[in-house]
Design a protein around this motif. Structure first.
Motif, PDB file in Angstrom:
ATOM      1  N   GLU A 304       9.592   0.633   5.929  1.00  0.00           N
ATOM      2  CA  GLU A 304       8.783   1.823   6.193  1.00  0.00           C
ATOM      3  C   GLU A 304       7.393   1.696   5.570  1.00  0.00           C
ATOM      4  O   GLU A 304       6.399   2.118   6.166  1.00  0.00           O
ATOM      5  N   CYS A 305       7.313   1.124   4.365  1.00  0.00           N
ATOM      6  CA  CYS A 305       6.019   0.975   3.690  1.00  0.00           C
ATOM      7  C   CYS A 305       5.067   0.105   4.507  1.00  0.00           C
ATOM      8  O   CYS A 305       3.912   0.482   4.752  1.00  0.00           O
ATOM      9  N   VAL A 306       5.538  -1.061   4.913  1.00  0.00           N
ATOM     10  CA  VAL A 306       4.676  -1.989   5.652  1.00  0.00           C
ATOM     11  C   VAL A 306       4.294  -1.402   7.005  1.00  0.00           C
ATOM     12  O   VAL A 306       3.131  -1.477   7.434  1.00  0.00           O
ATOM     13  N   SER A 307       5.243  -0.794   7.688  1.00  0.00           N
ATOM     14  CA  SER A 307       4.958  -0.190   8.994  1.00  0.00           C
ATOM     15  C   SER A 307       3.912   0.914   8.874  1.00  0.00           C
ATOM     16  O   SER A 307       2.958   0.984   9.662  1.00  0.00           O
ATOM     17  N   PHE A 308       4.086   1.774   7.882  1.00  0.00           N
ATOM     18  CA  PHE A 308       3.151   2.894   7.706  1.00  0.00           C
ATOM     19  C   PHE A 308       1.747   2.381   7.390  1.00  0.00           C
ATOM     20  O   PHE A 308       0.754   2.868   7.956  1.00  0.00           O
ATOM     21  N   LEU A 309       1.641   1.392   6.522  1.00  0.00           N
ATOM     22  CA  LEU A 309       0.328   0.839   6.182  1.00  0.00           C
ATOM     23  C   LEU A 309      -0.338   0.212   7.399  1.00  0.00           C
ATOM     24  O   LEU A 309      -1.556   0.363   7.602  1.00  0.00           O
ATOM     25  N   LEU A 310       0.425  -0.475   8.219  1.00  0.00           N
ATOM     26  CA  LEU A 310      -0.138  -1.063   9.442  1.00  0.00           C
ATOM     27  C   LEU A 310      -0.651   0.027  10.381  1.00  0.00           C
ATOM     28  O   LEU A 310      -1.754  -0.081  10.945  1.00  0.00           O
ATOM     29  N   ASP A 311       0.144   1.076  10.554  1.00  0.00           N
ATOM     30  CA  ASP A 311      -0.248   2.156  11.472  1.00  0.00           C
ATOM     31  C   ASP A 311      -1.497   2.898  10.995  1.00  0.00           C
ATOM     32  O   ASP A 311      -2.277   3.394  11.805  1.00  0.00           O
ATOM     33  N   VAL A 312      -1.669   2.976   9.684  1.00  0.00           N
ATOM     34  CA  VAL A 312      -2.849   3.658   9.153  1.00  0.00           C
ATOM     35  C   VAL A 312      -4.081   2.756   9.190  1.00  0.00           C
ATOM     36  O   VAL A 312      -5.169   3.175   9.605  1.00  0.00           O
ATOM     37  N   LEU A 313      -3.932   1.512   8.777  1.00  0.00           N
ATOM     38  CA  LEU A 313      -5.086   0.642   8.563  1.00  0.00           C
ATOM     39  C   LEU A 313      -5.588  -0.065   9.814  1.00  0.00           C
ATOM     40  O   LEU A 313      -6.798  -0.300   9.945  1.00  0.00           O
ATOM     41  N   CYS A 314      -4.691  -0.402  10.730  1.00  0.00           N
ATOM     42  CA  CYS A 314      -5.122  -1.181  11.911  1.00  0.00           C
ATOM     43  C   CYS A 314      -6.172  -0.455  12.754  1.00  0.00           C
ATOM     44  O   CYS A 314      -7.151  -1.084  13.186  1.00  0.00           O
ATOM     45  N   PRO A 315      -6.034   0.841  13.026  1.00  0.00           N
ATOM     46  CA  PRO A 315      -7.048   1.501  13.845  1.00  0.00           C
ATOM     47  C   PRO A 315      -8.246   2.016  13.038  1.00  0.00           C
ATOM     48  O   PRO A 315      -9.184   2.575  13.612  1.00  0.00           O
ATOM     49  N   TYR A 316      -8.222   1.816  11.717  1.00  0.00           N
ATOM     50  CA  TYR A 316      -9.260   2.396  10.862  1.00  0.00           C
ATOM     51  C   TYR A 316     -10.419   1.406  10.719  1.00  0.00           C
ATOM     52  O   TYR A 316     -10.206   0.200  10.552  1.00  0.00           O
ATOM     53  N   HIS A 317     -11.651   1.905  10.750  1.00  0.00           N
ATOM     54  CA  HIS A 317     -12.806   1.004  10.716  1.00  0.00           C
ATOM     55  C   HIS A 317     -13.825   1.359   9.635  1.00  0.00           C
ATOM     56  O   HIS A 317     -14.799   0.634   9.452  1.00  0.00           O
ATOM     57  N   ALA A 318     -13.625   2.457   8.927  1.00  0.00           N
ATOM     58  CA  ALA A 318     -14.547   2.824   7.863  1.00  0.00           C
ATOM     59  C   ALA A 318     -14.100   2.180   6.544  1.00  0.00           C
ATOM     60  O   ALA A 318     -13.037   1.571   6.457  1.00  0.00           O
ATOM     61  N   GLU A 319     -14.932   2.314   5.528  1.00  0.00           N
ATOM     62  CA  GLU A 319     -14.613   1.763   4.215  1.00  0.00           C
ATOM     63  C   GLU A 319     -13.603   2.661   3.514  1.00  0.00           C
ATOM     64  O   GLU A 319     -13.703   3.883   3.563  1.00  0.00           O
ATOM     65  N   ILE A 320     -12.621   2.057   2.860  1.00  0.00           N
ATOM     66  CA  ILE A 320     -11.620   2.846   2.148  1.00  0.00           C
ATOM     67  C   ILE A 320     -11.942   2.877   0.659  1.00  0.00           C
ATOM     68  O   ILE A 320     -12.565   1.966   0.112  1.00  0.00           O
ATOM     69  N   SER A 321     -11.500   3.934   0.014  1.00  0.00           N
ATOM     70  CA  SER A 321     -11.773   4.127  -1.401  1.00  0.00           C
ATOM     71  C   SER A 321     -10.986   3.131  -2.249  1.00  0.00           C
ATOM     72  O   SER A 321      -9.865   2.735  -1.906  1.00  0.00           O
ATOM     73  N   GLU A 322     -11.580   2.759  -3.385  1.00  0.00           N
ATOM     74  CA  GLU A 322     -10.872   1.884  -4.314  1.00  0.00           C
ATOM     75  C   GLU A 322      -9.649   2.582  -4.909  1.00  0.00           C
ATOM     76  O   GLU A 322      -8.739   1.918  -5.416  1.00  0.00           O
ATOM     77  N   ASP A 323      -9.642   3.915  -4.864  1.00  0.00           N
ATOM     78  CA  ASP A 323      -8.460   4.647  -5.331  1.00  0.00           C
ATOM     79  C   ASP A 323      -7.241   4.311  -4.490  1.00  0.00           C
ATOM     80  O   ASP A 323      -6.103   4.438  -4.948  1.00  0.00           O
ATOM     81  N   ILE A 324      -7.483   3.884  -3.255  1.00  0.00           N
ATOM     82  CA  ILE A 324      -6.393   3.467  -2.372  1.00  0.00           C
ATOM     83  C   ILE A 324      -6.186   1.963  -2.451  1.00  0.00           C
ATOM     84  O   ILE A 324      -5.065   1.474  -2.621  1.00  0.00           O
TER      85      ILE A 324
END
Length: 531
Positions: A304-324
């Motif tokens: 579930e962890c890997v799947s969720f991270l893929l679903d969130v990050l793959c379509p995302y194109h902006a910069e993510i916070s270092e907190d994440i």
């Protein structure tokens, strides 16, 4: 007289069931008894659930579950509920005291008991007591039994219990709403109980499902790389079970949107399986991040962890916070290096690559430096060079490469001493034997470093990193390339090495190809600094 006859008949049926449950050679058998009960519904209604439950639950005959199912549909509903409650309590006591008893099959018994609840409770008549008060002990006892029995569940049992519980919730909710005096606050109280029961089911049996969720998600986002990732056989059964649970949550008014806004391990697992990708956002990731980090550290719900991270990050194109990115980059390298499942390692590595590509260049540079030099995992020191190459290609492919640290002198200043020399520096001080090369990850790392150097020279036409400077090239030649050439010259001309199996000499071949390609590129680019 008639009542006496009924009592005698009921006692006779109970005696037959008890004997047949304990003795497979007894006549009539349980199958014979079941066939008779099915053919005569009036006789089936004479079954004594308070006394017949335990012998039937303890029987190894499959037909015993058919008799229990018939009992749940035909016998007095209140007696069924009381009998099942007692059976659940007894089963929980067994699990607490006889946990190693191979004769105890808790999940098979629970499955039958859940089915009896589903058949009997909707037949109960409302009394003076609120419905929620009737259901509360039932739910508490079932949830407690789930927590103990889930530890002993097979994959199939876990899926079936989750589906059965989801079906039970649907029937209970429908029953409560149909009562003539049903009040909204009472229905709401019942739904809190249902939600708690579903939560307990997910937490107790979620690890049994084996839905290959990460593999299927990875295939969706990286179809060209999916040849390494094949879903496990039977994943559909687990997915059907979790879908049934999600449908039940929705039915009782707890939507997927509510899952995303109320962080808990249970809700995270459900959200990962939810097909509504609009809820899988950076904001949701930030909310669920502590849960994800704890799961990875505990080796728990990794699919579930890997799947969720893929679903969130793959379509995302902006910069993510270092907190994440920072806490994720602290735990993912270990998972990508040491997990026994090669597919999960590969998928995790891609997640790490995604995080770094969405991170600010200074943070990305620091993480890659650490992975290439101080990582506790040799595999990651090798793989991180590939991540470095991705960063270089991205930097020179951007609209403003000069503003990117990976296309600036800072790149060589920080990473040159790590990437373009052996580790340890004296690795080639005396030509290592073929055995030493086979047993070390250093040749593989150096092949990746040569490939990075090749890419850097070709990409940096304007010498923004300083890679084309004569002094830099001379240092790289002296510290890295010449020791490799010298070692290759000794080993490739050794007759004993020539007799080795092809797999044994592959490290030499890969290094030789890298050196030759670099030499040709240097000459083609007019950088006459190497020998």
């Amino acid at each position: 007289m008639f009542l006496n006859f009924i009592q005698e008949k009921s006692t006779e049926i109970l005696a037959l069931i008890t004997m047949a449950s304990h003795d497979n050679d007894f006549k009539p058998t349980l199958t014979d008894i079941y066939d008779e009960l099915v053919n005569d519904s009036s006789t089936a209604s004479l079954l004594d659930p308070l006394n017949a439950l335990q012998p039937l639950l303890g029987s190894s005959e499959k037909v015993a579950s058919n008799i229990l199912d018939l009992m749940g549909k035909c016998c007095n509903a209140m007696e069924i509920v009381i009998g099942v409650q007692e059976a659940v309590e007894q089963l929980e006591h067994q699990l607490a005291t006889d946990i190693d008893d191979e004769q105890v099959e808790p999940n098979g018994q629970l499955l039958m008991l859940i089915g009896m609840y589903a058949a009997a409770i909707p037949r109960l008549k409302f009394g003076k007591e609120p419905v929620s008060e009737t259901l509360k002990p039932i739910v508490i006892e079932l949830a407690s039994a789930f927590r103990r029995a889930g530890l002993h569940s097979s994959r199939e049992e876990g899926s079936r219990i989750m589906e059965a519980t989801a079906d039970l919730v649907v029937k209970l909710d429908s029953w409560a709403k149909m009562q003539p005096d049903a009040q909204q606050d009472e229905i709401a109280s019942c739904r809190i109980l249902y939600q708690n029961l579903l939560d307990s089911t997910v937490m107790s049996y979620g690890q049994c499902l084996q839905t290959s969720l990460a593999t299927r998600t990875f295939t969706r986002w990286f179809p060209r790389l999916s040849f390494r990732s094949v879903p496990g056989a039977g994943w559909q059964e687990g997915q059907n079970a979790i879908n049934a649970v999600l449908n039940s949550y929705n039915l009782i008014g707890f939507s997927a949107k509510a899952l995303a806004s109320t962080p808990s391990l249970c809700h995270f697992v459900l959200l990962a399986h939810c097909q509504d990708d609009s809820l899988k956002t950076i904001r949701t990731l930030s909310t669920m991040l502590p849960i994800i980090i704890n799961c990875i550290r505990a080796n728990h719900f990794l699919d579930e962890c890997v799947s969720f991270l893929l679903d969130v990050l793959c379509p995302y194109h902006a910069e993510i916070s270092e907190d994440i990115s920072m806490p994720l980059c602290a735990v993912l390298p270990s998972l990508a290096s040491t997990h026994p499942d090669s597919s999960l390692r590969h998928q995790t590595f891609r997640v790490l690559s995604l995080i770094l590509s969405l991170s600010p260049p200074p943070f990305r540079l620091q993480v890659l430096k650490d992975l290439c030099s101080t990582s506790d995992f040799p595999q990651m020191r090798v793989a991180a060079v590939g991540l470095m190459k991705e960063a270089v290609l991205e930097a020179f492919g951007s609209h403003a490469p000069s503003s990117n640290l990976f296309a600036s002198p800072r790149f060589l200043q920080v990473l040159g001493p790590i990437l373009f020399r052996p580790n340890p520096p004296d690795f080639f001080s005396s030509a290592p034997s073929l055995t030493v090369l086979e047993d070390s990850s250093e040749p593989t790392r150096l092949v990746e470093c040569l490939a990075l150097l090749y890419v850097l020279i070709l990409q940096d036409k304007k010498n923004q990193t300083g890679i084309r400077d004569r002094d830099n090239l001379k240092n790289i030649d002296r510290q890295l390339l010449e020791p490799i050439r010298r070692t290759l010259s000794v080993l490739l001309n050794d007759p004993d090495v020539a007799k080795k199996h092809v797999h044994a000499v592959l490290p030499l071949v890969a290094l030789n190809v890298g050196i030759e390609r670099l030499g040709e590129t240097i000459k083609k680019e007019g950088l006459h600094t190497f020998n």
